[in-house]
Enzyme design. Structure first.
Site, PDB file in Angstrom:
ATOM      1  N   CYS A  10       1.168  -0.984   0.082  1.00 30.19           N
ATOM      2  CA  CYS A  10       0.235   0.384   0.319  1.00 30.19           C
ATOM      3  C   CYS A  10       1.385   0.909  -0.198  1.00 30.19           C
ATOM      4  O   CYS A  10       1.895   0.972  -0.246  1.00 30.19           O
ATOM      5  CB  CYS A  10      -1.178  -0.388   1.292  1.00 30.19           C
ATOM      6  N   ASN A  13       2.488   1.480   4.484  1.00 27.40           N
ATOM      7  CA  ASN A  13       2.560   0.359   5.076  1.00 27.40           C
ATOM      8  C   ASN A  13       2.682   0.855   6.337  1.00 27.40           C
ATOM      9  O   ASN A  13       3.083  -0.067   7.364  1.00 27.40           O
ATOM     10  CB  ASN A  13       4.133  -0.095   4.489  1.00 27.40           C
ATOM     11  N   CYS A  15      -1.055   0.484   7.225  1.00 29.99           N
ATOM     12  CA  CYS A  15      -2.462   0.516   7.974  1.00 29.99           C
ATOM     13  C   CYS A  15      -3.264  -0.455   6.940  1.00 29.99           C
ATOM     14  O   CYS A  15      -3.696  -1.965   7.261  1.00 29.99           O
ATOM     15  CB  CYS A  15      -3.670   2.037   7.049  1.00 29.99           C
ATOM     16  N   ARG A  16      -3.558  -0.482   5.303  1.00 28.77           N
ATOM     17  CA  ARG A  16      -4.023  -2.022   4.330  1.00 28.77           C
ATOM     18  C   ARG A  16      -3.068  -2.746   3.908  1.00 28.77           C
ATOM     19  O   ARG A  16      -3.424  -4.079   4.303  1.00 28.77           O
ATOM     20  CB  ARG A  16      -4.262  -1.213   3.380  1.00 28.77           C
ATOM     21  N   SER A  17      -1.677  -3.023   3.878  1.00 29.00           N
ATOM     22  CA  SER A  17      -0.314  -3.851   3.408  1.00 29.00           C
ATOM     23  C   SER A  17      -1.030  -3.977   4.765  1.00 29.00           C
ATOM     24  O   SER A  17      -0.657  -5.917   4.844  1.00 29.00           O
ATOM     25  CB  SER A  17       0.421  -3.600   2.678  1.00 29.00           C
ATOM     26  N   ASP A 125      -7.942   3.531   1.710  1.00 27.35           N
ATOM     27  CA  ASP A 125      -7.626   3.659   2.423  1.00 27.35           C
ATOM     28  C   ASP A 125      -8.465   4.480   3.799  1.00 27.35           C
ATOM     29  O   ASP A 125      -9.224   5.996   3.347  1.00 27.35           O
ATOM     30  CB  ASP A 125      -6.141   4.950   1.045  1.00 27.35           C
TER      31      ASP A 125
HETATM   32  P1  4NP Z   1      -1.605   2.075   3.975  1.00 31.20           P
HETATM   33  O1  4NP Z   1      -2.484   4.179   4.796  1.00 31.20           O
HETATM   34  O2  4NP Z   1      -0.997   3.518   2.792  1.00 31.20           O
HETATM   35  O3  4NP Z   1      -2.911   2.107   4.354  1.00 31.20           O
HETATM   36  O4  4NP Z   1      -0.929   2.817   5.091  1.00 31.20           O
HETATM   37  C1  4NP Z   1      -1.614   5.549   4.794  1.00 31.20           C
HETATM   38  C2  4NP Z   1      -1.022   5.169   5.630  1.00 31.20           C
HETATM   39  C3  4NP Z   1      -0.107   6.901   5.673  1.00 31.20           C
HETATM   40  C4  4NP Z   1      -0.739   8.082   5.191  1.00 31.20           C
HETATM   41  C5  4NP Z   1      -1.866   8.153   4.109  1.00 31.20           C
HETATM   42  C6  4NP Z   1      -2.278   6.333   3.938  1.00 31.20           C
HETATM   43  N1  4NP Z   1      -0.521   9.357   5.223  1.00 31.20           N
HETATM   44  O5  4NP Z   1      -0.616   9.968   4.119  1.00 31.20           O
HETATM   45  O6  4NP Z   1       0.244  10.013   5.798  1.00 31.20           O
END
Ligand code: 4NP
Length: 159
Positions: A10, A13, A15-17, A125
């Protein structure tokens, strides 16, 4: 049975992955498969951090332990992993651009291709949203990863 190495990717790294990695690791243990699950981010902004506490909490309630530490995807991942599964199309496009060899592009896919219904074009997201978003991530990933495993197990019968 051939070992399969799965990398979930993602943006951050956190939340989703890592959630995808934990859901896959749970299924690997349950089915006693010689497979490996890992995860990475296309951005290195959260390098070295634990997963988002909201992801950890929601995953724990559903029986998954999020233990991964954020890291950015690296060139060797394209060689080391058999399946590289993007959480959304922007992360898929980014990986297509940095993929070091066109022969490795076939390892890349969007995780929601393996969902039982074609209603999701990616895993949304949850970072800037409310707690429902974190549960939805788990709902989508449980369905997609179950479908992915069915596909891979079906292939391994025929090879
Ligand atoms: P992820 O979520 O891609 O599922 O880990 C996010 C984590 C952090 C951010 C965006 C999405 N950020 O903008 O910091």
């Amino acid at each position: 049975m051939k070992s399969q190495k799965l990398l979930f990717v993602c943006l951050g790294n956190i939340c989703r992955s890592p959630t995808a990695e934990a859901v896959a690791a749970h299924l690997i243990r349950q089915k006693d498969l010689p497979w490996v699950a890992d995860s990475a981010g296309t951005s290195g902004a959260h390098d070295g951090e634990s997963s988002d506490p909201r992801s950890i909490l929601h995953a724990r309630r559903r029986g998954y332990d999020l233990t991964s530490v954020s890291r950015q995807i690296r060139e060797s991942d394209f060689y080391d992993f058999d399946w590289i599964l993007a959480m959304d199309s922007s992360n898929l496009d980014f990986m297509k651009r940095i993929c070091p060899d066109p022969a490795l592009l076939s390892k890349l896919s969007l995780i929601t291709e393996y969902c039982s219904e074609r209603k999701h074009k990616g895993v949304p997201d949850p970072y800037y949203g409310g707690s429902d978003g974190f549960d939805e991530v788990i709902d989508i990933l449980e369905d997609a990863i179950e479908g992915l495993f069915e596909r891979l197990l079906d292939r391994s019968d025929k090879i």
